[in-house]
Enzyme design. Structure first.
Site, PDB file in Angstrom:
ATOM      1  N   GLY A  64       0.795  -1.218   0.000  1.00 29.44           N
ATOM      2  CA  GLY A  64       0.000   0.000   0.000  1.00 29.44           C
ATOM      3  C   GLY A  64       0.824   1.263   0.000  1.00 29.44           C
ATOM      4  O   GLY A  64       0.477   2.251  -0.667  1.00 29.44           O
ATOM      5  N   THR A  65       1.923   1.271   0.742  1.00 32.28           N
ATOM      6  CA  THR A  65       2.748   2.482   0.793  1.00 32.28           C
ATOM      7  C   THR A  65       3.329   2.800  -0.577  1.00 32.28           C
ATOM      8  O   THR A  65       3.282   3.951  -1.026  1.00 32.28           O
ATOM      9  CB  THR A  65       3.872   2.322   1.835  1.00 32.28           C
ATOM     10  N   ASN A 115      -7.840   4.386   9.150  1.00 37.22           N
ATOM     11  CA  ASN A 115      -7.239   3.194   9.734  1.00 37.22           C
ATOM     12  C   ASN A 115      -7.286   3.176  11.254  1.00 37.22           C
ATOM     13  O   ASN A 115      -7.216   2.114  11.869  1.00 37.22           O
ATOM     14  CB  ASN A 115      -5.787   3.045   9.266  1.00 37.22           C
ATOM     15  N   SER A 133      -4.123  -2.901  -0.465  1.00 36.68           N
ATOM     16  CA  SER A 133      -3.039  -3.678   0.129  1.00 36.68           C
ATOM     17  C   SER A 133      -3.558  -5.064   0.475  1.00 36.68           C
ATOM     18  O   SER A 133      -4.652  -5.209   1.028  1.00 36.68           O
ATOM     19  CB  SER A 133      -2.510  -2.986   1.389  1.00 36.68           C
ATOM     20  N   ALA A 134      -2.755  -6.094   0.188  1.00 39.38           N
ATOM     21  CA  ALA A 134      -3.202  -7.474   0.362  1.00 39.38           C
ATOM     22  C   ALA A 134      -3.313  -7.891   1.819  1.00 39.38           C
ATOM     23  O   ALA A 134      -4.236  -8.610   2.203  1.00 39.38           O
ATOM     24  CB  ALA A 134      -2.246  -8.421  -0.369  1.00 39.38           C
ATOM     25  N   HIS A 135      -2.379  -7.461   2.656  1.00 41.70           N
ATOM     26  CA  HIS A 135      -2.335  -8.031   4.000  1.00 41.70           C
ATOM     27  C   HIS A 135      -3.424  -7.500   4.931  1.00 41.70           C
ATOM     28  O   HIS A 135      -3.613  -8.021   6.024  1.00 41.70           O
ATOM     29  CB  HIS A 135      -0.940  -7.855   4.626  1.00 41.70           C
ATOM     30  N   THR A 180      10.665  -7.512 -11.527  1.00 43.75           N
ATOM     31  CA  THR A 180      10.072  -8.836 -11.685  1.00 43.75           C
ATOM     32  C   THR A 180       8.884  -8.995 -10.748  1.00 43.75           C
ATOM     33  O   THR A 180       8.982  -8.718  -9.553  1.00 43.75           O
ATOM     34  CB  THR A 180      11.119  -9.923 -11.376  1.00 43.75           C
ATOM     35  N   CYS A 204       1.879   1.688  11.433  1.00 40.70           N
ATOM     36  CA  CYS A 204       2.949   2.353  10.687  1.00 40.70           C
ATOM     37  C   CYS A 204       3.556   3.508  11.474  1.00 40.70           C
ATOM     38  O   CYS A 204       4.506   4.142  11.034  1.00 40.70           O
ATOM     39  CB  CYS A 204       2.414   2.859   9.345  1.00 40.70           C
TER      40      CYS A 204
END
Length: 386
Positions: free
Chosen positions: A72-73, A156, A204-206, A243, A326
């Site tokens: 996300g960052t 958040n 963001s995935a997590h 990659t 964060c």
């Protein structure tokens, strides 16, 4: 045998879903660079493209407008760019306007200088001041400056949901572009990029049960895109060199698919959220008058330090947090609390409780029991009086 721990810090990071873990292991067992043209490379690429479609579905987007990042960052910093591509040309953005309660990766301004970044005020509940937004945009337009507005869909720390569609409509009147950080909102409330009317949306995935280290930028309807932050190869259609992390991207896609199904639990989560707020005597519920996420609440016990309460709950087997993960390690009042002008005695004591896909009704019940024990020890006079 000790009771299992109660994990209520999903806004910092959700537990990895078993479906995600299995898909990632399968991807790790495969050989091939997703940019290679041989069979192994094409197989890896097909996994990436399936994940792209699944992530796009989570926010109602076209898959070709999803750009994968390392999180996300990176996604936020990439979008917050003073130069944008539109078609074959480029445009310059003079000023960045950000909500005063944004995530630190947005509040820092991304690739804009401090002098070119302005904060938009919020009210005491944490809702964006639309008059302040309009006034700042009007002033910039009068100076011949173009703006980018960045306002998170859901906070958040407090869970406050911002009126992003209305914000985007205001910004459009002044020719501004709009970004929304939807990292906390996705999978907790319905998110549709077209309905929001924004140019950019980040994920963001997590936060949804995927792996750490995977995120995405989703482009809106006008096909504006920021200049790449990472340059070099032609991955992600030259929008993000490097990659591709196939396993993490695959995990992100599976997590996005699962998170869409989680939306059916909004009513249940809202009930649990409100049960905690009611049982958490003598805590004050912050932002209780605003529209909020169904699984997030911010509580404050005047007279206690947030760190003291977090540690006490941790020792009893319950994991919560004091503000944003964060910003951990920093001593002081959260910038979110400061922007809301929360009294210092309350701001110093503010903690966040957040839950999600793996949380059970038993977890909620046990947490309220743990809370009661901790309060009897840390605030005995108040709890006895109740």
């Amino acid at each position: 045998m000790a009771a299992p721990r109660i994990y209520l810090d999903y806004n910092a990071g959700a537990p990895l879903r078993p479906e995600v873990r299995a898909a990632m292991i399968d991807a790790l067992d495969a050989t091939g660079n997703a940019s290679s043209v041989h069979g192994e490379g094409r197989a890896a690429r097909s996994k990436v493209e399936l994940a792209r479609r699944l992530v796009a579905k989570l926010v109602g987007a076209d898959p070709v407008r999803v750009i994968f990042t390392s999180g996300g960052t990176e996604a936020n910093v990439t979008v917050l760019s003073p130069k944008m591509r539109i078609g074959a040309g480029e445009i310059a953005i003079d000023t960045l306007l950000v909500g005063a309660t944004e995530h630190p990766s947005v509040l820092a301004g991304g690739r804009f200088g401090k002098s070119d970044t302005l904060a938009i005020a919020v009210d005491g509940e944490g809702r964006l001041n639309l008059d302040d937004l309009s006034g700042k945009l009007d002033g910039l337009q009068a100076e011949g400056k173009r703006a980018l507005v960045s306002v998170m869909l859901a906070n958040n720390e407090t869970g406050v949901i911002q009126p992003v569609a209305e914000i985007a409509a205001i910004a459009r009147k002044f020719g501004a572009l709009v970004h929304t950080d939807a990292i906390q909102a996705a999978g907790r409330i319905p998110v549709d990029i077209a309905a929001l009317g924004v140019d950019f949306l980040t994920l963001s995935a997590h936060k949804i049960g995927g792996p750490q280290g995977a995120g995405a930028i989703v482009l809106g309807g006008d096909l504006a895109s920021p200049l790449p932050l990472l340059v070099g190869g032609g991955q992600e259609k030259y929008s993000r060199a490097g990659t591709q992390n196939v396993a993490a991207i695959v995990g992100f896609g599976v997590a996005a698919e699962c998170a869409r199904a989680d939306l059916d639990r909004q009513a249940e989560w809202t009930l649990w959220r409100d049960e905690i707020a009611t049982a958490a005597h003598p805590a004050i519920l912050l932002s209780g008058g605003a529209d909020r996420l169904p699984q997030t609440l911010s509580l404050s016990v005047e007279g206690l330090q947030a760190e003291t309460l977090v540690i006490a709950l941790d020792l009893e087997g319950a994991a919560v947090s004091a503000g944003s993960a964060c910003s951990s390690g920093k001593v002081g009042i959260s910038h979110v609390m400061k922007a809301m002008k929360v009294p210092e005695s309350q701001a110093k004591a503010a903690i966040r409780v957040s839950f999600g896909w793996q949380t059970s009704e038993s977890d909620i019940r046990r947490f309220t029991e743990v809370w009661g024990r901790v309060m009897r020890r840390l605030a005995p006079g108040v709890t006895r009086a109740a």
